[in-house]
Design a protein around this motif. Structure first.
Motif, short mmCIF file in Angstrom:
data_model
loop_
_atom_site.label_atom_id
_atom_site.label_comp_id
_atom_site.label_asym_id
_atom_site.label_seq_id
_atom_site.Cartn_x
_atom_site.Cartn_y
_atom_site.Cartn_z
N GLN A 38 -2.51 -2.09 10.90
CA GLN A 38 -1.76 -1.66 12.09
C GLN A 38 -0.44 -1.01 11.66
O GLN A 38 -0.06 0.05 12.16
N ALA A 39 0.24 -1.65 10.71
CA ALA A 39 1.53 -1.12 10.25
C ALA A 39 1.35 0.25 9.61
O ALA A 39 2.16 1.16 9.83
N LEU A 40 0.29 0.42 8.84
CA LEU A 40 0.04 1.72 8.21
C LEU A 40 -0.24 2.78 9.27
O LEU A 40 0.27 3.90 9.20
N HIS A 41 -1.04 2.40 10.26
CA HIS A 41 -1.32 3.35 11.35
C HIS A 41 -0.03 3.73 12.06
O HIS A 41 0.19 4.90 12.39
N ASP A 42 0.84 2.74 12.30
CA ASP A 42 2.07 3.05 13.02
C ASP A 42 2.94 4.02 12.23
O ASP A 42 3.52 4.94 12.79
N VAL A 43 3.03 3.78 10.92
CA VAL A 43 3.85 4.68 10.10
C VAL A 43 3.30 6.10 10.16
O VAL A 43 4.03 7.08 10.25
N ALA A 44 1.97 6.19 10.13
CA ALA A 44 1.34 7.51 10.06
C ALA A 44 1.16 8.15 11.43
O ALA A 44 0.80 9.33 11.52
N ILE A 85 0.86 -1.19 0.00
CA ILE A 85 0.00 0.00 0.00
C ILE A 85 0.90 1.24 0.00
O ILE A 85 1.85 1.32 0.78
N ASN A 86 0.60 2.17 -0.87
CA ASN A 86 1.38 3.40 -0.95
C ASN A 86 0.76 4.51 -0.12
O ASN A 86 -0.45 4.76 -0.22
N LEU A 87 1.59 5.15 0.68
CA LEU A 87 1.20 6.39 1.34
C LEU A 87 2.01 7.50 0.68
O LEU A 87 3.23 7.38 0.56
N VAL A 88 1.32 8.55 0.24
CA VAL A 88 2.03 9.63 -0.46
C VAL A 88 2.03 10.87 0.44
O VAL A 88 0.98 11.25 0.98
N PHE A 89 3.20 11.46 0.59
CA PHE A 89 3.39 12.61 1.48
C PHE A 89 3.99 13.79 0.70
O PHE A 89 4.55 13.60 -0.39
N THR A 90 3.89 14.96 1.32
CA THR A 90 4.73 16.08 0.86
C THR A 90 5.50 16.63 2.04
O THR A 90 5.06 16.54 3.21
N HIS A 91 6.68 17.17 1.73
CA HIS A 91 7.47 17.86 2.73
C HIS A 91 8.34 18.87 1.98
O HIS A 91 8.84 18.57 0.89
N GLN A 102 -10.64 2.85 5.21
CA GLN A 102 -11.39 3.10 3.97
C GLN A 102 -10.44 3.08 2.76
O GLN A 102 -10.78 2.58 1.69
N TYR A 103 -9.25 3.61 2.98
CA TYR A 103 -8.27 3.66 1.91
C TYR A 103 -7.90 2.25 1.45
O TYR A 103 -7.89 1.93 0.26
N VAL A 104 -7.62 1.38 2.41
CA VAL A 104 -7.24 0.01 2.05
C VAL A 104 -8.42 -0.73 1.44
O VAL A 104 -8.27 -1.46 0.45
N ASP A 105 -9.61 -0.50 1.99
CA ASP A 105 -10.79 -1.18 1.43
C ASP A 105 -11.03 -0.79 -0.02
O ASP A 105 -11.48 -1.60 -0.83
N ALA A 106 -10.74 0.48 -0.34
CA ALA A 106 -11.02 0.95 -1.70
C ALA A 106 -9.85 0.68 -2.65
O ALA A 106 -9.96 0.96 -3.84
N THR A 135 -2.13 11.32 0.26
CA THR A 135 -2.92 10.17 -0.20
C THR A 135 -2.69 9.02 0.76
O THR A 135 -1.57 8.54 0.84
N PRO A 136 -3.69 8.60 1.52
CA PRO A 136 -5.05 9.13 1.52
C PRO A 136 -5.10 10.52 2.16
O PRO A 136 -4.26 10.85 2.98
N ASP A 137 -6.11 11.29 1.77
CA ASP A 137 -6.27 12.62 2.35
C ASP A 137 -7.18 12.53 3.57
O ASP A 137 -7.70 11.45 3.88
N PRO A 138 -7.36 13.64 4.30
CA PRO A 138 -8.10 13.56 5.57
C PRO A 138 -9.57 13.17 5.42
O PRO A 138 -10.23 12.89 6.42
N THR A 139 -10.08 13.10 4.18
CA THR A 139 -11.48 12.69 4.04
C THR A 139 -11.65 11.18 4.19
O THR A 139 -12.75 10.67 4.18
N MET A 140 -10.53 10.49 4.33
CA MET A 140 -10.57 9.02 4.33
C MET A 140 -9.78 8.45 5.48
O MET A 140 -8.68 8.94 5.79
#
Ligand code: HEM
Length: 750
Positions: free
Chosen positions: A642-648, A515-521, A670-674, A661-666
């Motif tokens: 759980q791993a995604l939550h820990d990273v985030a 699963i990809n999490l996309v960030f900006t910095h 929900q992100y993984v389900d979709a 991505t995902p943005d705060p609307t999700m």
């Protein structure tokens, strides 16, 4: 298949075309004689079971002219389309389609005869050269389109596809203008009229065949390492590869415009890795496998990101499915390290480049109790650790088995390498393999290459290619061998049913769900998301690389990796891996963002996952997933979340770090389900011809020999019973070293 002239007995037109042997759909084309014309007449004659049929006039789905057609009542509905990705192709304007009168729908068939004007060239520069040759592709679906009356209707992905070659001058016909009037005219005397035939009698040169001690099918990491070790031991070895050269050292010439002066190909320059996925001319992917598989010398190791991890002991443990006799992998891993050391600073000046994303993620992980290590100095430490990404690059270029093992093998007189040779099956007499059947009649009568007495065949055709060869050899689950049987060409060569060997080929496969999490910095340099590396690189970086193999281009996109272990409710320990890179494969966000500051953390679930799927073939012999292997196990999903939550978890503790991505609307749930399951794929398929101790749940025994055969072996990712902790090609190469040693030590060989 190759197009041949045939006469449609309904309208009397002479077309050049094929009938695909699986679905019985005929595809034909006829061109006017003027080489300057921009139109042609085509036809599709399909059984009523064909719900929609497509033709790609450039031989690929993406980036060429597509035509789709289907019956609607008594009419045929059709449109030209364009695809920029493997998704719904959309309207393509420019060509004019006219339905010609002999089109029809009856109780058994539908036929679409069409004039296609302005159809011999299309956007992007591609087209049909009436004086040359080309490749057409067809797509077939047994599922109806969403709105049959609408030419622009949406529909689901084809159930199958295939290709055929065409020599356009053969399709030119002096009666073309008559055909436009519905009149067959006078057939020119030079045209032999034949009806379409599916017989595949091979003509052409045949040779007296040279026999070998070992025939190895497939020059990926498994096949190359086995070939090197067996030829080193003095055996007479033939290595067959269905594709062609990759790196410049092997004769490859697919250079970027800016690397031509140095003759470096896409496969040589680490920094060109991301362009593998955005190049419209992506000839290196196997076109008959529905996932990314490398059909060229080096296989996956010529087209991967080259993340290279020395295996952990647990990768070869009995808990991870290996026979006890494989647990002591260290001698083999050491042999591998000697030939192919890893580096976590691939630039020849020893510096690291484009490390901003790594630096940001280090801040995140340091606050989660992670420590910094040199990963390949501590292969067994994979819990709460991070380190710089490690690769099998040497001197700032892709190395892998092609630059090492293949070179030593090639220098030996007892080693022969042949490329562009496709093996369809092993030829066998009951349990004894006598040779392999290829498409190259210069290698032996009917393309069959024989073995020496006591000789052996090793299949190294990959997690999809090896099962396909086994099925065509009458080895595997009955339903898959029946799929072969339904194919006129391959079916005719199957062994008698009494000789079929029932083994769980293709069953219980795994691949990392990712699963990809996309960030900006603000600190990130997203490097234009790698979009310009091929044709318009940053001049200073290109120059630096050409001068000294240093700088950004000496490295691939991954910059940092991390691991964490998780206990599951079911008692299994699972590992989550993270890979950090500047850029992103896709961004889907409602937030405004700065595209030059994006980076991705890919979170994979690796060793310990319980989800399994199945791979197999269509009767068109295309390899595919029959059951997707991702997150079929609920505890896998729980742990990945759980791993995604820990990273985030502590993003907010890093100033200006934003998850887009995902943005705060999700929520992450929900992100993984979709998440589209097919984009969860990591292309790390293992287990399609598993090693084990019993033919009831494995395909090869602890010597990598296929159960119930005397002399057939598998050495590739198919034998790996379950995923290792890291990206698998390091473990696979250690396994190939070990398999080669076990095969050499096994009595009864040549
Ligand atoms: C909703 C519609 C469609 C979807 C979702 C879809 C999706 C895909 C996918 C996922 C692949 C596999 C990639 C691979 O194995 O390399 C593929 C391959 C292919 N598709 Fe489609 N497709 C669609 C429509 C079409 C149409 C309309 C045509 C032709 C008119 C077509 C022609 C092909 C061909 C020839 C290939 C294999 C060669 C290649 O990779 O380019 N597809 N498609």
């Amino acid at each position: 298949q190759v197009a041949a002239p045939y006469t449609d007995s309904g309208n009397g037109f002479v077309f050049d075309g094929i009938t695909d042997p699986t679905y019985g759909v005929t595809y034909g084309i006829v061109l006017p004689q003027a080489n300057t014309s921009t139109e042609f007449i085509g036809e599709i004659v399909a059984p009523i079971a064909a719900k929609w049929v497509g033709v790609a006039f450039g031989g690929a789905m993406i980036g060429d002219l597509l035509l789709v057609a289907w019956p609607n009542g008594n009419d045929i509905v059709a449109s030209t389309r364009w695809a920029t990705d493997y998704i719904q192709p959309t309207e393509y304007d420019g060509p004019t389609l006219t339905t010609l009168p002999s089109s029809l729908v009856n109780s058994t068939h539908w036929k679409y005869v069409y004039r296609c004007q302005n159809c011999t060239s299309w956007q992007g520069g591609g087209g049909i050269d009436p004086t040359g040759t080309g490749v057409f592709a067809w797509a077939y679906s047994s599922v109806g389109v969403d709105d049959p009356s609408d030419p622009e209707s949406t529909f689901q992905e084809h159930t199958d596809f295939g290709f055929f070659g065409i020599n356009f001058p053969d399709a030119q016909n002096s009666n073309y203008q008559n055909y436009l009037q519905g009149n067959p005219g006078t057939p020119p005397s030079s045209t032999t009229t034949t009806t379409t035939s599916t017989s595949t009698t091979t003509t052409g040169p045949t040779a007296s065949a040279t026999p070998y001690d070992y025939i190895i099918v497939g020059a990926g990491p498994g096949g190359i390492i086995a070939a090197d070790r067996l030829s080193e031991a003095g055996k007479k070895v033939l290595l067959l590869e269905r594709g062609g050269p990759s790196t410049a050292e092997t004769g490859g010439t697919y250079d970027a415009p800016w690397t031509q002066s140095a003759n470096l190909t896409k496969f040589d320059v680490p920094g060109l890795f991301e362009s593998l996925f955005t190049d419209p001319n992506d000839w290196w992917w196997c076109k008959d496998i529905t996932f990314f598989a490398g059909c060229l010398l080096g296989g996956g190791t010529s087209v991967n990101g080259a993340l290279y991890w020395y295996p952990a002991d647990s990768d070869f443990s009995t808990e991870n499915g290996w026979p006890q006799s494989w647990a002591n992998h260290q001698p083999y891993t050491s042999k591998l390290q000697q030939r192919l050391p890893s580096t976590d600073h691939p630039s020849t000046d020893g510096k690291r480049y484009l490390e901003e994303s790594a630096n940001v993620v280090v801040q995140l992980l340091s606050k989660q109790g992670y420590s910094n290590i040199t990963i390949n100095d501590n292969p067994n430490s994979k819990d709460h650790v991070y380190g710089y990404s490690a690769f099998d690059f040497i001197n700032g270029e892709r190395a892998g088995p092609v630059a090492t093992y293949f070179q030593t093998a090639k220098a030996r007189p007892n080693f022969t390498y042949k490329d562009y040779v496709l093996v369809s099956q092993v030829v066998r007499n009951g349990a004894t393999i006598t040779g392999v059947r290829t498409n190259d009649t210069s290698l032996g009568p009917n393309g069959i290459v024989p073995l020496n007495p006591n000789g052996r065949v090793i299949l190294s055709a990959g997690s999809f290619g090896t099962p396909r060869i086994l099925f065509q050899s009458g080895i595997g689950p009955t339903d898959m061998i029946q799929a072969v049987q339904a194919n006129p060409t391959a079916g005719a060569n199957l062994p008698a049913q009494s000789d079929w060997i029932n083994l769980p080929v293709g069953q219980g496969v795994s691949d990392n769900p990712s699963i990809n999490l996309v960030f900006t910095h603000p600190s990130i340099d997203a490097y234009e998301n790698w979009a310009d590396v091929w044709s318009d690189p940053r001049p200073a970086d290109a120059q630096q690389y050409l001068t000294s193999r240093s700088g950004v281009f000496a490295g691939a996109s991954p910059k940092l990796n991390f691991w964490r272990a998780y206990g599951g409710n079911d008692g299994f320990t699972r590992y989550a891996q993270g890979t950090v890179r500047p850029g992103a494969a896709s961004v889907n966000t409602s937030l405004p963002y700065n595209a030059s500051q994006i980076f991705t953390i890919t979170v994979y679930l690796s060793q310990g996952i319980q989800s399994r799927g199945r791979v197999g073939i269509t009767s068109g012999l295309n390899a595919q997933a029959i059951t997707n292997p991702w997150l079929t196990d609920t505890d896998d999903k729980t742990v990945l979340l759980q791993a995604l939550h820990d990273v985030a978890d502590n993003i907010k503790s890093i100033p200006n770090l934003t998850l887009i991505t995902p943005d705060p609307t999700m929520t992450l749930e929900q992100y993984v389900d979709a998440y589209d399951p097919s984009t969860m794929c990591s292309n790390h398929w293992v287990g399609s011809a598993k090693i084990g101790t019993s033919a009831s749940n494995a395909v090869v025994d602890q010597n990598a020999k296929v159960f119930n055969t005397n002399n057939l072996f598998v050495v590739d990712a198919s034998i790996i019973p379950a995923l290792p902790i890291g990206n698998p090609h390091g473990q696979l190469m250690s396994a190939a070293e070990q398999a080669a040693a076990k095969i050499l030590a096994l009595a009864g060989g040549p």
